[in-house]
Scaffold this active site. Sequence first.
Site, mmCIF file in Angstrom:
data_model
loop_
_atom_site.group_PDB
_atom_site.id
_atom_site.type_symbol
_atom_site.label_atom_id
_atom_site.label_comp_id
_atom_site.label_asym_id
_atom_site.label_seq_id
_atom_site.Cartn_x
_atom_site.Cartn_y
_atom_site.Cartn_z
ATOM 1 N N LYS A 121 0.857 -1.183 0.000
ATOM 2 C CA LYS A 121 0.000 0.000 0.000
ATOM 3 C C LYS A 121 0.898 1.239 0.000
ATOM 4 C CE LYS A 121 -3.920 1.867 2.738
ATOM 5 N NZ LYS A 121 -4.735 1.664 3.970
ATOM 6 N N SER A 165 -9.692 1.696 3.080
ATOM 7 C CA SER A 165 -8.813 2.472 2.243
ATOM 8 C C SER A 165 -7.787 1.647 1.455
ATOM 9 C CB SER A 165 -8.059 3.490 3.105
ATOM 10 O OG SER A 165 -7.210 2.828 4.017
ATOM 11 N N SER A 222 -9.952 -0.803 7.135
ATOM 12 C CA SER A 222 -9.332 -0.580 5.824
ATOM 13 C C SER A 222 -8.621 -1.782 5.221
ATOM 14 C CB SER A 222 -8.346 0.591 5.904
ATOM 15 O OG SER A 222 -9.050 1.804 5.958
#
Lengths: 486, 484
Positions: free
Chosen positions: A76, A151, A175
Amino acid sequence: MHDKTLTQLARALADGETSSRELTETLLGRIDRLDGRLNSFISVTHEQALAAADAADALRAKGQAGPLTGLPLALKDIFCTNGVKTSCGSKMLDNFIAPYDATVVEKLNAAGTVSLGKTNMDEFAMGSSNENSHYGPVKNPWDLNAVPGGSSGGSAAAVAAGLVPAAMGTDTGGSIRQPAAFCGITGLKPTYGRVSRYGIIAYASSLDQAGPMARSAEDCALLLGTIAGHDLRDSTSVARGVPDYTAELGESLSGLKIGLPKEYFGDGLAPEVEQAVREAIKVYESLGASVHEVSLPHTHYAIPAYYVIAPAEASSNLSRYDGVRFGHRCDAPSDLIDLYKRSRDEGFGEEVKRRILIGTHTLSEGFFDAYYTKAQQVRRLIRQDFIDAFEEVDVLMGPASPTPAFDLGANKDPVSMYLQDIYTIAVNLAGIPGISVPAGFAGQRPIGLQILGPHFAESQLLNVAHQFQQATDWHQRRPALAEESA
Amino acid sequence: MMQWETVIGLEVHVQLATKSKIFSGASTAFGAEPNSQACAVDLGLPGVLPVLNEAAVAMAVKFGLGINAEIPEVSVFDRKNYFYPDLPKGYQTSQMYHPIVGAGEVEISLDDGATKRIRVHHAHLEEDAGKSLHEDYHGMTGIDLNRAGTPLLEIVSEPDMRSAKEAAAYLKAIHAIVTYLGISDGNMAEGSMRCDVNVSVRPKGQEAFGTRAEVKNVNSFRFVERAIAYEVERQIELIEDGGTVVQETRLFDPEADETRSMRTKEEANDYRYFPCPDLLPVVLDRAYVDHLRSTLPELPAEKRARFEGELGLSAYDASVLASSRAMAEYFEAVKDACGDAKQAANWVQGELSGALNRESLSIEQSPVSAKQLGELITRVLDDTINGKAAKQVFQALWNGEGDSADAIIDAKGLKQVTDSGAIEAMIDQVIADSPVQVAQYRDAEPDKRGKMIGYFVGQVMKASRGTANPQQVNALLKEKLDQA
């Protein structure tokens, strides 16, 4: 190759069926061909990946390979990665090349894994749909009209689409688990303190935790064992031994007590999600587990408490983006205040600004006790709810999200978006671990089963998830897009 | 005329002498190239986290023990949020609600030798900011983050001081304690100790406090007195002219010798304090605190009491000699070398301090070592030299003309003449050479003679080049002059 699990690929590498170079080239090729439709990557690091793959192959040739050597994955874009742009999904950090590696990255590098790039995400990890990224929304590989969740939406979509076998995510209010559920993969949020936060760009420091997103619980176990552990650079990481999570995956579930929080099966839960979750519970019963209704009475206060605490911490954590030392700086500032105002106004997106405003307000003189202090009291009650529940049962189960993935652009109202995290957010407030595993579909959109355990019960959680995946094949389903030869 | 009383409280920021910063491993050394001692944590890069430096905690606790303060078991770091270019994270990590040191007290000594106790409200740990450099950047501002993250102990007093002199004495007492403890170099010129002063006035006899002004940038003992003097006068004039003092922050300008308004209460920042989620609460167990207590040196107040009680020094001497660790150590070394505390005190405070002051040297820089001075005093005490010669020996030691008092005494032939035959011979010569003065002496009334004998003593001392024992000269002269 692209639809195999990390564990299968590790075996293939060990058996000499493939090389890290071949694997890396194959997957980089898939990213180049397919990701234009998904937008799951912000940066693809071809050169570094191939160099790392060659290094891994060389290590293997010398007989020095470890269990993860040469395995490709993605990070990420919230993990600082030395020499690589680390944007956190924000225009603010579009020009930021991290000068150091996050502890998680350092550990993965030391284990010999090969990062293919940095995945898309909601800006500063604030969002539940990945629509808040400066780099544009990510599409769900199962249905390009649907969001991948957020997210960590880029990580989830990349794994689901067969671009990487696994990716690292972070989870502040769901997330990892919610995008894992939306994209039909397995995602684990470890206990707060299990994984070092050093080098992970902070959103809400007391809630942020990194974890693996992969195609099986077994893969998550392999990765957690690599990234977990005490870090002297993170005072909130816990000095506690790291078990061999893979070795503990064989336990029978006979006698396992499963709690179903009644608050997790109430209004707002989509019927097809409830049905899939109840079917999954039946599978567990067939494996010898017993099911008990439990109550987490303060569940409904979790979202309000979270939206005081997380923005409060965020408003302070994001103060460093002031246009002075790094990140976006406005053109030709007339004075200091102008520099601050325009740099931040131009650099941050709407949702980030909204949360900075909320947090600044709740910490203000005259409001602090009513909001922040009260929210911390609620947080303690929520934590106690879980501790009490785990006196009665071994694990808790329920939906990861009230609905399957929704359409892009469907949730315009921030509050309705916040309500997406109703089942995941309390877990961060309590600091306990949670895992989402694929448990069915609503049409072509996946549904996730969430399993929660007591603090530091990751071994048990992973085994409970693994046993389910031994008995079902939801986690082996792949979206049509992943199967296109493209 | 209304009688006014001044009320003063001080916030003293002491830079702790740790090798590395309070939350990072970067060096704290002063004077390095800008930004060469700022690591990722000090720069506030995305993703970095603070790790508390245990040495800073130990120093803060030592200070607390040194002022007999309560040491709470748990203290917590908070974030103080505000934007400033030299504040890299947009917040300063400090301790707002649960400081590491609780209430304590500091004894100050006043010019008349009297002492007074000043209560300390608390002391807390925090990180320093960087520096904004406004010169030499062509209209731009330079930022140096070397200082960012340097550990500070902020010591907050109660409003217990009633004059500028008391405030300066308090600051000196804090300076003495932190340097005695070795937790700060106390170098005010380099900013190791900085001070904000809260000043208000009230009519004498009134119990309620007046409205206070906080004066910042008061960074020397001298400035404390001057800033307070200015501020007190300003406030009294304001009130006597029918105005009111407003609560505000003012800046002391040492060039203009005045204070100027920086911001009023209405303009004050809302710092939005909240507990820092990146740091765990600091939990101090009793054993740790007790261990630190066992390492404490003797502190100024105890030393002062011992100098006065055990060594028999005056209150004033005891207080001056105990005022700094270096001074006290020097004095004690002199005393140990000569065995006479009073003589040691006289020499250190008299001849030595005078010479140091003349050349603006600190006691650490003294060219005469404590051992040398002790030996010199020993030679006075055993009558090897007289007081006059001793001053010559001291001057020679100061100038580096010899390694020891004995060597200089030998080289200069300053050994005192105590052979009464030799002294008698010189006296006889002087009497023979001064018939007029002898006649005058003998004609004078006995009560006038005391003064007149000085002339003869001077002549004899001159003849002996200062080496004759003055007491002997005096006695023998008297005997001979009074005979006839």
